[in-house]
Scaffold this active site. Structure first.
Site, PDB file in Angstrom:
ATOM      1  N   TYR A 186      -9.037 -15.905  38.837  1.00 36.89           N
ATOM      2  CA  TYR A 186      -9.498 -14.974  39.857  1.00 36.89           C
ATOM      3  C   TYR A 186      -9.523 -13.545  39.277  1.00 36.89           C
ATOM      4  CZ  TYR A 186      -9.423 -12.707  44.504  1.00 36.89           C
ATOM      5  OH  TYR A 186      -9.689 -11.938  45.608  1.00 36.89           O
ATOM      6  N   LYS A 205     -13.832 -17.013  38.938  1.00 36.93           N
ATOM      7  CA  LYS A 205     -14.307 -16.246  40.086  1.00 36.93           C
ATOM      8  C   LYS A 205     -14.634 -14.856  39.564  1.00 36.93           C
ATOM      9  CE  LYS A 205     -12.405 -15.275  44.793  1.00 36.93           C
ATOM     10  NZ  LYS A 205     -12.583 -13.864  45.005  1.00 36.93           N
TER      11      LYS A 205
END
Lengths: 297, 297
Positions: A131, A159
């Site tokens: 992330y 991500k």
């Protein structure tokens, strides 16, 4: 699980407690809409503000009410022992994946971030999504670092935080990155205002904030992108431009929390103190925008 | 307590546990040197990486071994309930003051930060130092906000993050700020490389990282500043310039941890994973600098 729309619901916190009943209703809305996966306890789910036991409980509720839609939760924390406990609790709860941002107090070095993912990925039995969120972590991943981390066991998705606004440049960047990643690692876009570009540039998945509250709108964009209907994608995203502008000014969490409050989907205030949703003029402005968009959301 | 040298010791963490014996030896060094106060569990003390119970224990050890030198500890955390627990534990441990930075995941708004200090200050029975540290919190205080917070009950000191390099400009800024603060609120400088300027610009206190490991050197600078011996202040600070350069490149925590490791003052590795002190060339460079400075530190 890392394709299509991954919807990130709020975790409503009222009077310093997780409002579990309301959280379940948000999950049920995602299930009814038919999202591809649920990103519970993301940044939009205020994971960083919750205790380990609150996070274990919320992960369990999400899985229990997701009606077999895959659930991913964030395991980010400053101390690696906490991260590993969170991972264990999440796996016990039955999540299909976990997500980890390099949460920091002292801004970490690339070497420290690599070591963190190396250590955590060794302990996982579910896929890991890396992330990248410089706005909250203060850490900027280089492509080199992402590529190195993508080769670690368990890593299954990245991500991404930022793509060029221009579609051809975004496509070029996605393709360049993809060509250097293992085949099983998917690429996802976050930052809702760039989702249209990201999906048209063939990102596999949209990690979506509005998808957590307005899953049908986010699904319409995602499906249109999948069908190469660029015109519809851009039209829908353009209609949401006033929302994106508020996101950029006040943060997507505050805006989404205010929208949920205004629409009576949560009890206000729904953010953990000292975080506050919008008040005054920006809240009125959001109310007017939601009214304008009522046929779309 | 907010005058002179406030020395910030490391909290050595070895094998994922606070190395209490070594922490006590660092405190004893500060007591022998005669620092004016001890800032335990500051950023240099890795407070953000420790559990509430570890922090309660370290606060207690600091007070027990401080030989009546006032001890301040940081109570920063993301969740306000944690901050209030930390404050209570610290007060039970017998600290003379607490320190609070607006630790964040979502970057807070000025209004959220004001509300945080308003809420916390109502619950304190010891003085509060407002800790401005944009490098770790991602939040920049405006002068207006600092001035508003300074009027809250309990607030007794502001730990400034940045001053102009040029002494006359720094003095101007300190005087301008001071003229708008309540008389009982002291001004302190942090960021060791600007301590000489800050002290000569009549900051009341130096919140010092090197003071936690090399208290005699930091005291020499502080005393010279108090005696208006600008020449000695600048000479000593200039001699430490190679250390300041490493601080700016690698962060003062990593450099100080490496210095403590190299000098055998702590067991390596002494930082909580994934944080790492220096290795390779920068560590060798630090070793050579410490050798050069051995008569000074």
């Amino acid at each position: 699980m890392f394709t299509g729309l991954s919807a990130f619901p709020l975790t409503p916190v009222y009077d310093n407690k997780v409002d579990e009943k309301t959280f379940i209703s948000l999950i049920e809305n995602l299930v009814e809409a038919g999202v591809d996966s649920i990103g519970a306890l993301g940044s939009t789910g205020s994971y960083a503000y919750l205790t380990l036991s609150e996070r274990a409980r919320v992960a369990r509720l999400a899985v229990e009410h997701a009606n077999s839609i895959p659930v991913m939760v964030s395991i980010g924390a400053l101390r690696v022992t906490d991260i590993l406990s969170l991972a264990e609790n999440a796996q016990h709860a039955g999540v299909s994946a976990v997500m980890l941002a390099p949460v920091s107090y002292q801004r970490p070095t690339p070497d420290e971030v690599y070591s963190l993912y190396e250590e955590v990925s060794r302990h996982l039995s579910v896929p890991l999504c890396v992330y990248d969120n410089p706005a909250t972590t203060g850490f900027e991943f280089s492509d080199e670092l992402l590529i190195n981390i993508a080769s670690l066991p368990s890593v299954s998705s990245l991500k991404l935080a930022r793509l060029p606004q221009e579609l051809s440049l975004a496509t070029q960047q996605v393709n360049a990155l993809r060509s250097r990643l293992p085949d099983h690692v998917s690429l996802g876009i976050s930052g809702d205002w760039q989702a249209a570009t990201g999906l048209c540039a063939e990102c596999d998945v949209w990690f979506s904030v509005i998808g957590g509250l307005f899953p049908r709108t986010a699904l319409a964009i995602t499906h249109a992108a999948k069908n190469n209907d660029t015109k519809t994608v851009q039209m829908l995203s353009a209609a949401l431009e006033p929302v994106w502008r508020l996101f950029k000014t006040y943060g997507s969490l505050r805006v989404t929390a205010a929208a949920a409050e205004l629409l009576g989907k949560v009890t206000a205030p729904c953010l953990p103190f000292p975080l506050k949703s919008l008040s005054g003029q920006p809240r009125d402005q959001l109310g007017a925008i939601l009214e304008d968009l009522k046929n779309l959301i």
